[in-house]
Design a protein around this motif. Structure first.
Motif, PDB file in Angstrom:
ATOM      1  N   ILE A 172       0.933  14.800  14.875  1.00  0.00           N
ATOM      2  CA  ILE A 172       0.608  13.526  13.865  1.00  0.00           C
ATOM      3  C   ILE A 172       1.409  13.351  12.648  1.00  0.00           C
ATOM      4  CG2 ILE A 172      -0.936  12.017  12.643  1.00  0.00           C
ATOM      5  CD1 ILE A 172      -1.397  12.195  15.853  1.00  0.00           C
ATOM      6  N   GLY A 173       2.662  12.522  12.799  1.00  0.00           N
ATOM      7  CA  GLY A 173       3.382  12.794  11.530  1.00  0.00           C
ATOM      8  C   GLY A 173       3.013  11.246  10.841  1.00  0.00           C
ATOM      9  N   GLY A 174       3.343  11.046   9.553  1.00  0.00           N
ATOM     10  CA  GLY A 174       3.033   9.793   8.827  1.00  0.00           C
ATOM     11  C   GLY A 174       1.470   9.682   8.886  1.00  0.00           C
ATOM     12  N   PRO A 175       0.651  10.792   8.236  1.00  0.00           N
ATOM     13  CA  PRO A 175      -1.064  10.473   8.242  1.00  0.00           C
ATOM     14  C   PRO A 175      -1.392   9.666   7.142  1.00  0.00           C
ATOM     15  CG  PRO A 175      -0.317  12.690   7.306  1.00  0.00           C
ATOM     16  CD  PRO A 175       1.096  12.082   7.919  1.00  0.00           C
ATOM     17  N   PHE A 176      -0.275   9.176   6.098  1.00  0.00           N
ATOM     18  CA  PHE A 176      -0.646   8.245   5.062  1.00  0.00           C
ATOM     19  C   PHE A 176      -0.132   6.958   5.317  1.00  0.00           C
ATOM     20  CE2 PHE A 176      -0.428  12.883   2.803  1.00  0.00           C
ATOM     21  CZ  PHE A 176      -1.850  12.867   2.893  1.00  0.00           C
ATOM     22  N   ASN A 177       0.410   6.874   6.584  1.00  0.00           N
ATOM     23  CA  ASN A 177       0.911   5.562   7.133  1.00  0.00           C
ATOM     24  C   ASN A 177       1.880   4.904   5.828  1.00  0.00           C
ATOM     25  OD1 ASN A 177      -2.066   4.800   8.591  1.00  0.00           O
ATOM     26  ND2 ASN A 177      -0.135   4.221   9.477  1.00  0.00           N
ATOM     27  N   SER A 178       2.995   5.774   5.715  1.00  0.00           N
ATOM     28  CA  SER A 178       3.986   5.404   4.670  1.00  0.00           C
ATOM     29  C   SER A 178       3.663   5.359   3.269  1.00  0.00           C
ATOM     30  CB  SER A 178       4.957   4.204   5.129  1.00  0.00           C
ATOM     31  OG  SER A 178       5.482   4.174   6.374  1.00  0.00           O
ATOM     32  N   GLY A 179       2.306   5.829   2.930  1.00  0.00           N
ATOM     33  CA  GLY A 179       2.091   5.767   1.535  1.00  0.00           C
ATOM     34  C   GLY A 179       0.712   4.891   1.215  1.00  0.00           C
ATOM     35  N   ILE A 180       0.390   4.050   1.839  1.00  0.00           N
ATOM     36  CA  ILE A 180      -0.609   3.085   1.897  1.00  0.00           C
ATOM     37  C   ILE A 180      -1.992   3.930   1.501  1.00  0.00           C
ATOM     38  CG2 ILE A 180      -1.262   2.562   4.193  1.00  0.00           C
ATOM     39  CD1 ILE A 180      -1.515   0.051   1.404  1.00  0.00           C
ATOM     40  N   LEU A 181      -2.161   4.862   2.203  1.00  0.00           N
ATOM     41  CA  LEU A 181      -3.417   5.709   1.905  1.00  0.00           C
ATOM     42  C   LEU A 181      -3.230   6.891   1.078  1.00  0.00           C
ATOM     43  CD1 LEU A 181      -4.099   6.313   5.799  1.00  0.00           C
ATOM     44  CD2 LEU A 181      -5.318   4.832   4.343  1.00  0.00           C
ATOM     45  N   VAL A 182      -2.347   6.831   0.275  1.00  0.00           N
ATOM     46  CA  VAL A 182      -2.181   7.554  -0.927  1.00  0.00           C
ATOM     47  C   VAL A 182      -1.903   6.888  -2.194  1.00  0.00           C
ATOM     48  CG1 VAL A 182      -1.704   9.975   0.081  1.00  0.00           C
ATOM     49  CG2 VAL A 182       0.224   8.447  -0.478  1.00  0.00           C
ATOM     50  N   GLY A 183      -2.319   5.779  -2.230  1.00  0.00           N
ATOM     51  CA  GLY A 183      -2.266   4.887  -3.209  1.00  0.00           C
ATOM     52  C   GLY A 183      -0.990   3.992  -3.489  1.00  0.00           C
ATOM     53  N   SER A 184      -0.232   4.036  -2.537  1.00  0.00           N
ATOM     54  CA  SER A 184       1.107   3.061  -2.727  1.00  0.00           C
ATOM     55  C   SER A 184       0.667   1.755  -1.949  1.00  0.00           C
ATOM     56  CB  SER A 184       2.279   3.730  -2.179  1.00  0.00           C
ATOM     57  OG  SER A 184       2.389   3.366  -0.720  1.00  0.00           O
TER      58      SER A 184
ATOM     59  N   THR B 210       2.960   0.391   0.242  1.00  0.00           N
ATOM     60  CA  THR B 210       3.868   0.718   1.518  1.00  0.00           C
ATOM     61  C   THR B 210       3.040   0.908   2.703  1.00  0.00           C
ATOM     62  OG1 THR B 210       5.535   1.380  -0.089  1.00  0.00           O
ATOM     63  CG2 THR B 210       5.969   1.617   2.206  1.00  0.00           C
ATOM     64  N   PHE B 211       3.465   0.019   3.887  1.00  0.00           N
ATOM     65  CA  PHE B 211       2.877   0.432   5.161  1.00  0.00           C
ATOM     66  C   PHE B 211       4.041   0.166   6.358  1.00  0.00           C
ATOM     67  CE2 PHE B 211       1.083  -1.214   9.089  1.00  0.00           C
ATOM     68  CZ  PHE B 211       0.367  -0.282   9.311  1.00  0.00           C
ATOM     69  N   ASP B 212       4.362   1.220   6.818  1.00  0.00           N
ATOM     70  CA  ASP B 212       5.146   1.400   7.925  1.00  0.00           C
ATOM     71  C   ASP B 212       6.522   0.839   7.100  1.00  0.00           C
ATOM     72  OD1 ASP B 212       3.964   2.007  10.092  1.00  0.00           O
ATOM     73  OD2 ASP B 212       4.202   0.194  11.256  1.00  0.00           O
ATOM     74  N   TYR B 213       7.055   1.622   6.064  1.00  0.00           N
ATOM     75  CA  TYR B 213       8.147   1.643   5.465  1.00  0.00           C
ATOM     76  C   TYR B 213       8.340   0.291   4.661  1.00  0.00           C
ATOM     77  CZ  TYR B 213       8.535   5.624   8.508  1.00  0.00           C
ATOM     78  OH  TYR B 213       8.291   6.575   8.954  1.00  0.00           O
ATOM     79  N   ALA B 214       7.356  -0.688   4.832  1.00  0.00           N
ATOM     80  CA  ALA B 214       7.557  -1.973   4.090  1.00  0.00           C
ATOM     81  C   ALA B 214       6.284  -2.164   3.369  1.00  0.00           C
ATOM     82  CB  ALA B 214       7.921  -3.012   4.997  1.00  0.00           C
ATOM     83  N   LYS B 215       6.345  -3.346   2.654  1.00  0.00           N
ATOM     84  CA  LYS B 215       5.282  -3.853   1.606  1.00  0.00           C
ATOM     85  C   LYS B 215       4.110  -4.145   2.752  1.00  0.00           C
ATOM     86  CE  LYS B 215       3.736  -6.989  -2.028  1.00  0.00           C
ATOM     87  NZ  LYS B 215       3.387  -5.890  -2.846  1.00  0.00           N
ATOM     88  N   ALA B 216       2.951  -3.635   2.432  1.00  0.00           N
ATOM     89  CA  ALA B 216       1.777  -3.754   3.083  1.00  0.00           C
ATOM     90  C   ALA B 216       1.314  -5.199   3.208  1.00  0.00           C
ATOM     91  CB  ALA B 216       0.762  -2.702   2.642  1.00  0.00           C
ATOM     92  N   PRO B 217       0.998  -5.851   4.239  1.00  0.00           N
ATOM     93  CA  PRO B 217       0.343  -7.257   4.608  1.00  0.00           C
ATOM     94  C   PRO B 217      -0.958  -7.115   4.048  1.00  0.00           C
ATOM     95  CG  PRO B 217       0.620  -6.075   6.763  1.00  0.00           C
ATOM     96  CD  PRO B 217       1.183  -5.166   5.682  1.00  0.00           C
TER      97      PRO B 217
ATOM     98  N   PRO C  46     -11.904  12.011  -1.878  1.00  0.00           N
ATOM     99  CA  PRO C  46     -10.645  11.455  -1.683  1.00  0.00           C
ATOM    100  C   PRO C  46     -10.092  10.744  -0.533  1.00  0.00           C
ATOM    101  CG  PRO C  46     -10.618  13.303  -3.054  1.00  0.00           C
ATOM    102  CD  PRO C  46     -11.770  13.335  -2.117  1.00  0.00           C
ATOM    103  N   LEU C  47      -9.490   9.540  -0.682  1.00  0.00           N
ATOM    104  CA  LEU C  47      -9.014   8.729   0.561  1.00  0.00           C
ATOM    105  C   LEU C  47      -8.104   9.656   1.129  1.00  0.00           C
ATOM    106  CD1 LEU C  47      -8.709   6.288   2.583  1.00  0.00           C
ATOM    107  CD2 LEU C  47      -7.462   5.221   0.538  1.00  0.00           C
ATOM    108  N   PRO C  48      -7.020  10.162   0.618  1.00  0.00           N
ATOM    109  CA  PRO C  48      -6.151  11.183   0.852  1.00  0.00           C
ATOM    110  C   PRO C  48      -6.541  12.200   1.792  1.00  0.00           C
ATOM    111  CG  PRO C  48      -5.364  10.377  -1.271  1.00  0.00           C
ATOM    112  CD  PRO C  48      -6.864  10.203  -1.059  1.00  0.00           C
ATOM    113  N   ALA C  49      -7.801  12.798   1.365  1.00  0.00           N
ATOM    114  CA  ALA C  49      -8.318  14.007   1.962  1.00  0.00           C
ATOM    115  C   ALA C  49      -8.730  13.468   3.476  1.00  0.00           C
ATOM    116  CB  ALA C  49      -9.304  14.536   1.247  1.00  0.00           C
ATOM    117  N   ALA C  50      -9.429  12.147   3.483  1.00  0.00           N
ATOM    118  CA  ALA C  50     -10.023  11.818   4.732  1.00  0.00           C
ATOM    119  C   ALA C  50      -8.880  11.503   5.674  1.00  0.00           C
ATOM    120  CB  ALA C  50     -10.989  10.743   4.316  1.00  0.00           C
ATOM    121  N   ALA C  51      -7.770  10.939   5.202  1.00  0.00           N
ATOM    122  CA  ALA C  51      -6.645  10.451   5.919  1.00  0.00           C
ATOM    123  C   ALA C  51      -5.960  11.715   6.553  1.00  0.00           C
ATOM    124  CB  ALA C  51      -5.729   9.729   5.403  1.00  0.00           C
ATOM    125  N   LEU C  52      -6.000  12.835   5.679  1.00  0.00           N
ATOM    126  CA  LEU C  52      -5.310  14.075   6.281  1.00  0.00           C
ATOM    127  C   LEU C  52      -5.995  14.673   7.313  1.00  0.00           C
ATOM    128  CD1 LEU C  52      -2.678  15.583   5.492  1.00  0.00           C
ATOM    129  CD2 LEU C  52      -3.916  16.864   4.023  1.00  0.00           C
TER     130      LEU C  52
END
Length: 337
Positions: free
Chosen positions: A232-244, A246-253, A273-279
């Protein structure tokens, strides 16, 4: 040092730690990463006991493979190493280069080719960039309509079907590599791959995460039937699950932001922490062998290791399921959503 569970890849004799190291961010996607910092991150991962690293010709247009090789050549015991085929790199004057999302790539342009000769050439080129005598896993990289569009992908898939797959089988069956698969962002093309032949492992980015389980059926179910593993790559969905944002390399809808907030609220209720659950989420699925985040520094890696060690009550997963935030049938500790 944290203890890592190990899982076997498909029906091979390869075993990897359930946490791996991805090599894209280290090559400077979107923003530059100093070379010393990148090498220190790789070394830190190995020091902490991670036994699987992934790279590709695309990452920094050769830069990631160079950086990985510089560290791995000095290791008494090398980790399991994967790289990818499907792109050939051709020298280009920097002024004419298409850098894409890479901050400071090496002076090459990429050319897509999934034919027999190109797969063999790409594999040999990767060994030279790495400066190593072997890699363990080779993935077909970024084939699919998301990258190429319908018409071009039909042409490129014909290359893989008529020659590229044969090259991969020769590499694996001859013992040159130990596993073959595809590394993509869309699970649908992997169902086509199953129709083409037998594979050991797939690297799927972003499609089986705490936020999205679109690949659960039929893809992951088919992996279990065909005894193929999933990284599983991209477990944080391009950053949205670690506080950014960004989702799928673009601004999250907006609907993605709303769902993330709902997941985060439940995580906060349980003090996680949300990132811990995502990971940790993907590893509940029996087809998944490892999760592959992409830290940019030793400090980011240490934060990931802290999330990795965070205890997560089974009740958190149940609460997510009860709120309809997980797809029905998703494996969670103690049962399914």
């Amino acid at each position: 040092m944290p203890g890592f569970e190990r899982r076997r890849i498909g029906q091979t004799d390869l075993e990897v730690t359930t946490l791996g190291l991805g090599g894209a961010s280290l090559a400077g996607i979107f923003s530059a990463v100093p070379a010393d910092q990148a090498r220190a991150t790789i070394a830190r991962a190995l020091e902490m006991g991670i036994t699987y690293v992934d790279t590709a010709p695309q990452y920094g247009l050769g830069l990631s493979e160079h950086l990985m090789g510089e560290v791995l050549r000095d290791q008494a015991r090398r980790p399991v190493i994967s790289t990818k085929v499907g792109r050939l790199l051709r020298p280009v004057a920097p002024a004419r280069q298409d850098k894409g999302n890479w901050a400071h790539p090496l002076p090459f342009d990429q050319h897509y080719d999934y034919s027999y000769d190109a797969v063999m050439r790409s594999f040999e080129d990767s060994l030279q960039r790495l400066g190593l005598d072997r890699v363990d896993i080779v993935y077909v990289h970024d084939i699919g309509t998301m990258t190429h569009g319908t018409d071009d992908n039909r042409r490129l898939w014909a290359q893989l079907e008529s020659g590229g797959y044969k090259a991969l089988r020769e590499l694996r069956d001859g013992g040159v590599v130990r596993a073959i698969g595809l590394g993509v962002n869309e699970w649908e093309i992997l169902m086509d791959a199953f129709a083409l032949g037998d594979w050991d492992v797939f690297l799927l980015a972003g499609r089986y995460t705490l936020l999205e389980q679109t690949s659960l059926e039929p893809f992951l179910a088919t992996c279990l039937k065909r005894q193929a593993s999933v990284v599983i790559g991209g477990p944080f969905n391009s950053g949205i699950l670690v506080g950014s944002d960004t989702f799928d390399y673009a601004k999250a809808p907006a609907h993605i932001v709303t769902k993330v907030r709902a997941i985060d609220a439940i995580c906060r209720d349980f003090g996680v922490p949300l990132p811990a659950a995502a990971l940790q989420f993907p590893l509940a699925h029996p087809a998944v062998c490892t999760v592959l985040p992409g830290p940019r520094s030793p400090a980011e890696l240490d934060a990931i290791l802290d999330w990795w060690k965070t205890p997560i009550p089974d009740g958190l997963w149940t609460a997510l399921a009860d709120k309809g935030l997980l797809t029905p049938g998703t494996p969670i500790p103690g049962g399914t959503a």
